[in-house]
Enzyme design. Structure first.
Site, short mmCIF file in Angstrom:
data_model
loop_
_atom_site.label_atom_id
_atom_site.label_comp_id
_atom_site.label_asym_id
_atom_site.label_seq_id
_atom_site.Cartn_x
_atom_site.Cartn_y
_atom_site.Cartn_z
N SER A 146 -74.52 -28.79 -61.42
CA SER A 146 -74.45 -28.56 -60.10
C SER A 146 -73.27 -29.20 -59.38
CB SER A 146 -75.83 -28.88 -59.27
OG SER A 146 -75.54 -28.41 -58.28
N ARG A 212 -84.51 -28.46 -46.96
CA ARG A 212 -84.80 -28.57 -48.49
C ARG A 212 -85.51 -27.35 -48.68
NH1 ARG A 212 -83.04 -30.91 -52.99
NH2 ARG A 212 -84.72 -31.40 -54.58
N ASP A 299 -79.36 -17.84 -62.32
CA ASP A 299 -78.84 -18.77 -61.29
C ASP A 299 -78.24 -17.97 -60.14
OD1 ASP A 299 -77.59 -20.60 -59.66
OD2 ASP A 299 -76.90 -22.20 -61.40
N HIS A 328 -81.36 -21.88 -60.50
CA HIS A 328 -80.23 -22.75 -60.82
C HIS A 328 -80.72 -24.36 -61.32
CE1 HIS A 328 -76.90 -25.28 -59.40
NE2 HIS A 328 -77.57 -25.87 -58.74
N ASP A 329 -82.03 -24.63 -61.13
CA ASP A 329 -82.54 -25.81 -61.22
C ASP A 329 -83.05 -25.81 -62.92
OD1 ASP A 329 -82.54 -27.61 -59.20
OD2 ASP A 329 -84.47 -27.01 -58.33
#
Ligand SMILES: CC(=O)SCCNC(=O)CCNC(=O)[C@H](O)C(C)(C)COP(=O)(O)OP(=O)(O)OC[C@H]1O[C@@H](n2cnc3c(N)ncnc32)[C@H](O)[C@@H]1OP(=O)(O)O
Ligand SMILES: N[C@@H](CCO)C(=O)O
Length: 355
Positions: A146, A212, A299, A328-329
């Site tokens: 990232s 967040r 992602d 993505h994570d």
């Protein structure tokens, strides 16, 4: 079993690097001095060819043994009994490095909103000052996901022959409008917090929670939530996903600050390896080290197409893909696949580093 350390006891050292030299930023602004919090684990070998430098993502810190526990640490893929593992908290981040809440030496007061805009190139430049401070002429591997991958790519460009391998995971050569858009909505959430603008370490905290929560939607995939947050009974309100996102917002806001989040999300937006270098393809073509670019099939934020672009344009590029439910994570979660990909990469490249 690690016979050299059967009790898993290789010490990790946490230090602060104080740089008294000014850092000239891409914006034209100058940081008169700065500090970076960093950790080392393991020993530099006699040939000085075992340095693995780990770069964290948006909200990480200098302890990859914690946030990348499946990859870094004793008996893990990068093992301090073989590798000299270094990780520094990014300039602008709030885990011990110079950031907006740090004291501005020019005024004797915290920078707050006067903290300069940083780019991924600036963050890489600050890291390089630490490399020089540590007396390291050669780095075997830089690895990051990232934002960490963006900074690693910038650094790979300037390190030239001093770097052997860059491992860039779920990242890109230039921030896409999609990424910048997601970050902008998160900054809008922070701005809408009435405390934003006040000279207070907690300014924008509530807004950060919302930011967040928005971010989490981009770090995962719809299927992640179908799997983990689907309701088991019929409901009209109080959905699991709602409390999940609220919880994740609070969790982050309790360990991070909105000013650092702002600074680092802006740095992510600024990322453009090709700026003033003739464009991304031309800049990638000048990267001298081997580059392993790893994409993630689900992602939604840094698409695998962007990861593949990197490997297609560097002279010595390899592309591999993680298949995951987690979007993505996944780069923080899919350890088995990561280890397999890394192992194959080092073997295929007949690499001296023992893994
Ligand atoms: C000093 C420091 O802490 S630095 C930390 C460094 N952190 C980083 O580098 C960031 C990288 N890490 C991450 O982004 C994340 O930790 C990941 C991606 C690795 C994993 O994400 P997690 O949030 O741990 O996992 P997940 O998305 O499954 O959420 C689990 C949490 O949500 C809670 N949760 C799950 N469902 C719900 C729900 N419906 N409602 C409320 N809470 C819920 C769980 O109880 C769990 O709580 P916990 O974290 O307090 O144990
Ligand atoms: N989950 C990551 C953000 C995406 O890279 C972090 O909190 O650092």
């Amino acid at each position: 079993m690690n016979l050299q350390s059967p009790h898993l006891s290789i010490e990790m050292t946490q230090e602060i690097f104080y740089c008294k030299e000014a850092l000239h930023l891409e914006s034209g602004e100058i940081l008169p001095e700065f500090q970076l919090s960093f950790t080392t684990q393991g020993q530099l070998n006699d040939k000085k060819d075992n340095v693995v430098w780990v770069l964290h993502a948006l909200t990480g810190d200098a302890n990859p043994q914690e946030w990348w526990a499946g990859l870094i640490g004793e008996d893990k893929f990068y093992d301090p009994s073989r590798h000299f593992i270094i990780c520094a908290n990014f300039l602008g981040s709030c885990y011990g490095s110079t950031q907006p809440l740090s004291v501005n030496p020019g005024t004797g007061k915290p920078y707050y909103y006067d903290f300069p805009n940083l780019t991924t190139r600036d963050i890489a430049a600050s890291m390089d000052k630490l490399r020089l401070h540590l007396g390291l002429d050669q780095i075997d591997t830089v690895i990051g996901g990232s934002l960490g991958g963006q900074v690693a790519l910038e650094w790979a460009y300037t390190l030239k022959e001093r770097l052997n391998n860059a491992i860039i995971i779920a990242s890109n050569a230039k921030a896409s409008p999609w990424i910048i858009g997601f970050n902008e909505t998160q900054r809008m959430a922070i701005e809408s917090d009435q405390t934003w603008g006040s000279m207070d370490a907690k300014a924008g905290k509530k807004g950060l929670e919302t930011a967040r929560a928005i971010g989490m939607l981009s770090y995962r995939h719809p299927q992640t939530f179908i799997q983990h947050q689907s309701e088991t009974e019929e409901k009209r309100d109080n959905f699991k996903i709602s409390s999940y996102l609220r919880y994740q917002g609070m969790k982050l806001a309790n360990r991070f600050n909105a000013l650092s989040y702002w600074t680092l999300s802006k740095a992510m937006d600024s990322h453009d390896l090709g700026r003033a270098r003739g464009g991304t393809a031309a800049a990638l073509a000048k990267i001298q080290c081997k580059v392993l670019s790893i994409g993630i099939d689900t992602d939604l934020l840094f698409t695998f197409v962007e990861s593949r672009f990197i490997s297609l344009h560097v002279p010595k590029g390899t592309y591999r893909e993680i298949s995951s439910l987690y979007g993505h994570d996944a780069f923080l979660i899919e350890y088995e696949q990561l280890q397999y990909i890394l192992q194959s990469f080092y073997l295929e490249n007949n690499h001296s580093i023992r893994t």
